[in-house]
Design a protein around this motif. Structure first.
Motif, mmCIF file in Angstrom:
data_model
loop_
_atom_site.group_PDB
_atom_site.id
_atom_site.type_symbol
_atom_site.label_atom_id
_atom_site.label_comp_id
_atom_site.label_asym_id
_atom_site.label_seq_id
_atom_site.Cartn_x
_atom_site.Cartn_y
_atom_site.Cartn_z
ATOM 1 N N TRP A 263 112.463 -9.052 3.862
ATOM 2 C CA TRP A 263 112.436 -10.503 3.774
ATOM 3 C C TRP A 263 112.006 -11.131 5.084
ATOM 4 C CZ3 TRP A 263 113.491 -12.248 -1.113
ATOM 5 C CH2 TRP A 263 114.082 -11.314 -1.985
ATOM 6 N N GLY A 264 111.333 -12.273 4.981
ATOM 7 C CA GLY A 264 110.904 -13.010 6.152
ATOM 8 C C GLY A 264 112.023 -13.873 6.713
ATOM 9 N N ALA A 265 111.655 -14.936 7.409
ATOM 10 C CA ALA A 265 112.637 -15.828 8.035
ATOM 11 C C ALA A 265 113.042 -16.934 7.061
ATOM 12 C CB ALA A 265 112.063 -16.437 9.300
ATOM 13 N N PRO A 266 114.339 -17.285 6.999
ATOM 14 C CA PRO A 266 114.796 -18.362 6.111
ATOM 15 C C PRO A 266 114.243 -19.716 6.550
ATOM 16 C CG PRO A 266 116.634 -16.974 6.828
ATOM 17 C CD PRO A 266 115.461 -16.622 7.676
ATOM 18 N N VAL A 267 113.888 -20.540 5.561
ATOM 19 C CA VAL A 267 113.379 -21.890 5.810
ATOM 20 C C VAL A 267 114.250 -22.871 5.041
ATOM 21 C CG1 VAL A 267 111.421 -23.447 5.528
ATOM 22 C CG2 VAL A 267 111.028 -21.040 6.101
ATOM 23 N N PRO A 268 114.757 -23.932 5.686
ATOM 24 C CA PRO A 268 115.610 -24.874 4.965
ATOM 25 C C PRO A 268 114.852 -25.662 3.903
ATOM 26 C CG PRO A 268 115.149 -25.679 7.185
ATOM 27 C CD PRO A 268 114.613 -24.280 7.115
ATOM 28 N N PHE A 269 115.519 -25.949 2.808
ATOM 29 C CA PHE A 269 114.982 -26.795 1.744
ATOM 30 C C PHE A 269 114.684 -28.169 2.331
ATOM 31 C CE2 PHE A 269 116.355 -29.262 -2.292
ATOM 32 C CZ PHE A 269 115.042 -29.368 -2.732
ATOM 33 N N GLN A 270 113.483 -28.642 2.094
ATOM 34 C CA GLN A 270 113.020 -29.909 2.650
ATOM 35 C C GLN A 270 113.913 -31.085 2.258
ATOM 36 O OE1 GLN A 270 109.054 -30.659 1.324
ATOM 37 N NE2 GLN A 270 108.760 -32.478 2.594
ATOM 38 N N ARG A 271 114.634 -30.965 1.121
ATOM 39 C CA ARG A 271 115.429 -32.078 0.613
ATOM 40 C C ARG A 271 116.938 -31.893 0.831
ATOM 41 N NH1 ARG A 271 111.986 -36.243 0.466
ATOM 42 N NH2 ARG A 271 110.016 -35.639 -0.531
ATOM 43 N N ASN A 272 117.320 -30.990 1.729
ATOM 44 C CA ASN A 272 118.728 -30.911 2.095
ATOM 45 C C ASN A 272 119.188 -32.252 2.666
ATOM 46 O OD1 ASN A 272 119.314 -28.210 1.412
ATOM 47 N ND2 ASN A 272 118.501 -27.453 3.355
ATOM 48 N N SER A 273 120.472 -32.539 2.522
ATOM 49 C CA SER A 273 121.034 -33.770 3.061
ATOM 50 C C SER A 273 122.361 -33.443 3.746
ATOM 51 C CB SER A 273 121.254 -34.789 1.938
ATOM 52 O OG SER A 273 122.325 -34.369 1.098
ATOM 53 N N THR A 274 123.086 -34.459 4.145
ATOM 54 C CA THR A 274 124.405 -34.232 4.728
ATOM 55 C C THR A 274 125.449 -33.938 3.660
ATOM 56 O OG1 THR A 274 124.842 -36.606 4.710
ATOM 57 C CG2 THR A 274 123.915 -35.673 6.731
ATOM 58 N N CYS A 275 125.060 -34.027 2.391
ATOM 59 C CA CYS A 275 125.969 -33.712 1.276
ATOM 60 C C CYS A 275 125.937 -32.218 0.980
ATOM 61 C CB CYS A 275 125.574 -34.492 0.023
ATOM 62 S SG CYS A 275 125.418 -36.277 0.267
ATOM 63 N N ILE A 276 126.902 -31.738 0.245
ATOM 64 C CA ILE A 276 126.918 -30.346 -0.191
ATOM 65 C C ILE A 276 125.783 -30.108 -1.180
ATOM 66 C CG2 ILE A 276 128.174 -28.666 -1.598
ATOM 67 C CD1 ILE A 276 130.738 -29.649 -0.339
ATOM 68 N N GLU A 277 124.923 -29.136 -0.879
ATOM 69 C CA GLU A 277 123.874 -28.666 -1.790
ATOM 70 C C GLU A 277 124.155 -27.187 -2.048
ATOM 71 O OE1 GLU A 277 122.267 -31.374 -2.104
ATOM 72 O OE2 GLU A 277 121.890 -32.306 -0.164
ATOM 73 N N GLY B 49 124.491 5.343 -11.593
ATOM 74 C CA GLY B 49 125.296 4.550 -10.661
ATOM 75 C C GLY B 49 124.449 3.474 -10.026
ATOM 76 N N TRP B 50 124.994 2.818 -9.025
ATOM 77 C CA TRP B 50 124.278 1.754 -8.330
ATOM 78 C C TRP B 50 123.899 2.199 -6.916
ATOM 79 C CZ3 TRP B 50 122.869 -2.521 -10.941
ATOM 80 C CH2 TRP B 50 123.608 -2.907 -12.051
ATOM 81 N N GLU B 51 122.670 1.915 -6.538
ATOM 82 C CA GLU B 51 122.239 2.041 -5.152
ATOM 83 C C GLU B 51 122.348 0.642 -4.546
ATOM 84 O OE1 GLU B 51 118.642 4.406 -3.781
ATOM 85 O OE2 GLU B 51 117.947 2.334 -3.513
ATOM 86 N N ILE B 52 123.226 0.473 -3.571
ATOM 87 C CA ILE B 52 123.583 -0.854 -3.073
ATOM 88 C C ILE B 52 123.082 -1.035 -1.644
ATOM 89 C CG2 ILE B 52 125.508 -2.412 -2.575
ATOM 90 C CD1 ILE B 52 127.096 -0.875 -4.727
ATOM 91 N N THR B 53 122.448 -2.181 -1.387
ATOM 92 C CA THR B 53 121.895 -2.493 -0.069
ATOM 93 C C THR B 53 122.365 -3.873 0.356
ATOM 94 O OG1 THR B 53 119.891 -1.244 -0.624
ATOM 95 C CG2 THR B 53 119.790 -2.702 1.292
ATOM 96 N N ARG B 54 122.835 -3.987 1.594
ATOM 97 C CA ARG B 54 123.145 -5.293 2.171
ATOM 98 C C ARG B 54 121.848 -5.874 2.722
ATOM 99 N NH1 ARG B 54 124.371 -6.791 7.439
ATOM 100 N NH2 ARG B 54 125.557 -8.752 7.657
ATOM 101 N N LEU B 55 121.540 -7.134 2.368
ATOM 102 C CA LEU B 55 120.273 -7.721 2.776
ATOM 103 C C LEU B 55 120.296 -8.153 4.235
ATOM 104 C CD1 LEU B 55 119.146 -9.785 -0.333
ATOM 105 C CD2 LEU B 55 118.952 -7.338 0.143
ATOM 106 N N GLY B 56 119.117 -8.099 4.850
ATOM 107 C CA GLY B 56 119.017 -8.311 6.285
ATOM 108 C C GLY B 56 119.127 -9.757 6.731
ATOM 109 N N MET B 57 118.996 -10.732 5.801
ATOM 110 C CA MET B 57 119.034 -12.130 6.233
ATOM 111 C C MET B 57 120.456 -12.665 6.397
ATOM 112 S SD MET B 57 119.291 -12.260 2.766
ATOM 113 C CE MET B 57 117.647 -12.229 2.068
ATOM 114 N N ASN B 58 121.466 -11.844 6.080
ATOM 115 C CA ASN B 58 122.846 -12.303 6.174
ATOM 116 C C ASN B 58 123.186 -12.726 7.600
ATOM 117 O OD1 ASN B 58 124.089 -11.935 3.468
ATOM 118 N ND2 ASN B 58 123.428 -9.814 3.772
#
Length: 348
Positions: free
Chosen positions: A167-181, A119-128
Motif C-alpha cells: 500500500w502507498g501513503a494514506p491521503v485524507p478524504f477531501q471532505r473530512n470535517s471537525t465532526c466524526i466521519e 485455514g487462514w493466512e493472516i497479515t497485519r497491514l503496513g499502514m497501521n
C-alpha cells in the motif's frame, strides 16, 4: 482408463492453479460453532450463521470492521474491553486478550486474511498507526478506512494498493470535517463513497452533539475532487442513528445497520446514488431480549458491517455470555460479558 486419468490429472492441475486471491475461486471458509440468537430473513431466510474460528476470533479481543471481497477478509483487532466500555465502567485493555505479534498498542489495527489449505493466512497491514485504524472498504484498488485523531475526531482516509497487499501513503478524504466521519463505503471503482457522519450540514460546519449519525454521499470527478457531501434520503436515514453502509453493486442494494430502530441490518434497492422504496430487514440479533432482561447467554445480541461475495456473507457479531441473575458491576447490566466477533453466513 488412460483418458479418465488424464482428465483427472488435468482437473487437479486446474484446481492447483486457482489462486485463493482470485474472485473466480470460491474458497471454503473455515467455520466455527453455529451461532444462536440471530433471525435471518429476506434473501437470507433459511440460511445458517456461524462464528469464525479462534485464529480470527482471538479470545477476549475485540474483532470488528469486517469487509469481505470474495477472496480476502479484512478486519480490525483491538484489546479494548468492549464490555466495560459499553457499560461505561472504563476504557481499558482486556487482560485476557493476546494481540497478534507486531501490534504494540491496544487500539484497532487492520488485518487481511486469505484462506489457505483449510485455514487462514493472516497479515497485519503496513499502514497501521499508533492510533485506531479500522472501518475499511475496498474498490478499484483503493481502500477507505477510518483513523481516530483524538478528541472525538474521526477522519476517513484513502490509500492505494501499489502491488499485491502493498500500500502507498494514506491521503485524507477531501471532505473530512471537525465532526466524526466513519465507516466509509467505497464503490464504483473508487469513484463514489457513502459514509456516516455527525455533521448537520454538507460542509460539516456544525456537528450533532448527541449520538445521531446519518449517511452521506459524495462522488469523485475526473479531476480527482470529491463533491460536497449530500445527505441520503429515504430509508437509509430513518431513525437518528444509521451506520455501516455497504453497497451490493451486482444486485443493486444498499445495506446498513439501523442502530436506533432495531439494531438490525437492513437493505433497500439502490441505483448507485438514490435509495428506492421501503427497507427490508435481513439480520436481527437478540438485542431486545438483552434490553428487556431475558436470558441471552450464548446468543448474538449485536450485529453490524455486512458484506457478501462469492458464496459467503460476513458480519461483526456481539456474543453475550453470563447469567440472567448476575450482579457483577464489571459486566453489562451487571450480567453480560459481550465480545465482538466475526460471523459468516454460507449463502450456497
Amino acid at each position: 482408463m488412460k483418458i479418465r486419468m488424464i482428465r483427472f490429472l488435468s482437473l487437479l492441475a486446474f484446481l492447483a492453479g486457482c489462486s485463493p486471491d482470485s474472485t473466480d475461486f470460491a474458497p471454503r471458509v473455515p467455520l466455527g460453532d453455529e451461532a444462536r440468537g440471530v433471525t435471518l430473513s429476506g434473501p437470507l431466510a433459511g440460511k445458517r450463521i456461524y462464528l469464525l474460528r479462534d485464529d480470527i476470533n482471538i479470545p477476549n479481543c475485540w474483532k470488528d470492521s469486517v469487509h469481505w471481497t470474495g477472496s480476502e477478509l479484512y478486519y480490525a483487532v483491538s484489546s479494548t474491553n468492549f464490555t466495560k466500555l459499553l457499560a461505561g465502567i472504563a476504557n481499558e485493555a482486556h487482560p485476557g486478550c493476546v494481540l497478534p505479534a507486531g501490534q504494540s498498542d491496544p487500539y484497532f489495527d487492520i488485518y487481511r486474511a486469505v484462506v489457505r489449505t483449510g485455514g487462514w493466512e493472516i497479515t497485519r497491514l503496513g499502514m497501521n498507526s499508533n492510533s485506531v485504524d479500522a472501518a475499511m472498504s475496498l474498490s478499484g484498488g483503493t481502500m477507505a478506512f477510518t483513523v481516530f485523531q483524538g478528541s472525538d475526531l474521526w477522519d476517513v482516509y484513502f490509500i492505494n494498493e501499489t502491488a499485491a497487499n502493498s500500500w502507498g501513503a494514506p491521503v485524507p478524504f477531501q471532505r473530512n470535517s471537525t465532526c466524526i466521519e466513519d465507516n466509509a463505503e467505497l464503490y464504483a471503482e473508487g469513484t463514489r463513497v457513502i459514509f456516516e457522519s455527525k455533521r448537520t450540514d454538507s460542509t460539516g460546519s456544525s456537528c450533532d452533539s448527541a449520538e445521531t449519525r446519518q449517511l452521506w454521499y459524495s462522488e469523485k470527478d475526473t479531476g480527482g475532487n470529491w463533491s460536497l457531501p449530500e445527505l441520503m434520503t429515504g430509508a437509509p436515514n430513518e431513525g437518528d442513528k444509521t451506520s455501516q453502509p455497504w453497497v451490493d453493486e451486482e444486485n443493486g442494494y444498499l445495506y446498513w445497520t439501523a442502530d436506533s430502530l432495531c439494531g438490525c441490518i437492513r437493505r433497500v434497492p439502490f441505483d448507485g446514488k438514490i435509495a428506492i422504496g421501503a427497507a427490508e430487514t435481513v439480520i436481527t440479533p437478540s438485542i431486545w431480549e438483552l434490553i428487556s432482561g431475558q436470558d441471552v447467554d450464548g446468543k448474538i445480541v449485536f450485529v453490524g458491517e455486512y458484506s457478501h461475495a462469492n458464496g459467503y456473507a460476513f458480519i461483526a457479531c456481539g456474543l453475550a455470555k453470563g447469567d440472567v441473575g448476575g450482579s457483577d458491576p464489571n459486566l453489562y447490566l451487571g450480567k453480560w460479558d459481550i465480545t465482538i466477533n466475526l460471523c459468516v453466513i454460507p449463502l450456497d
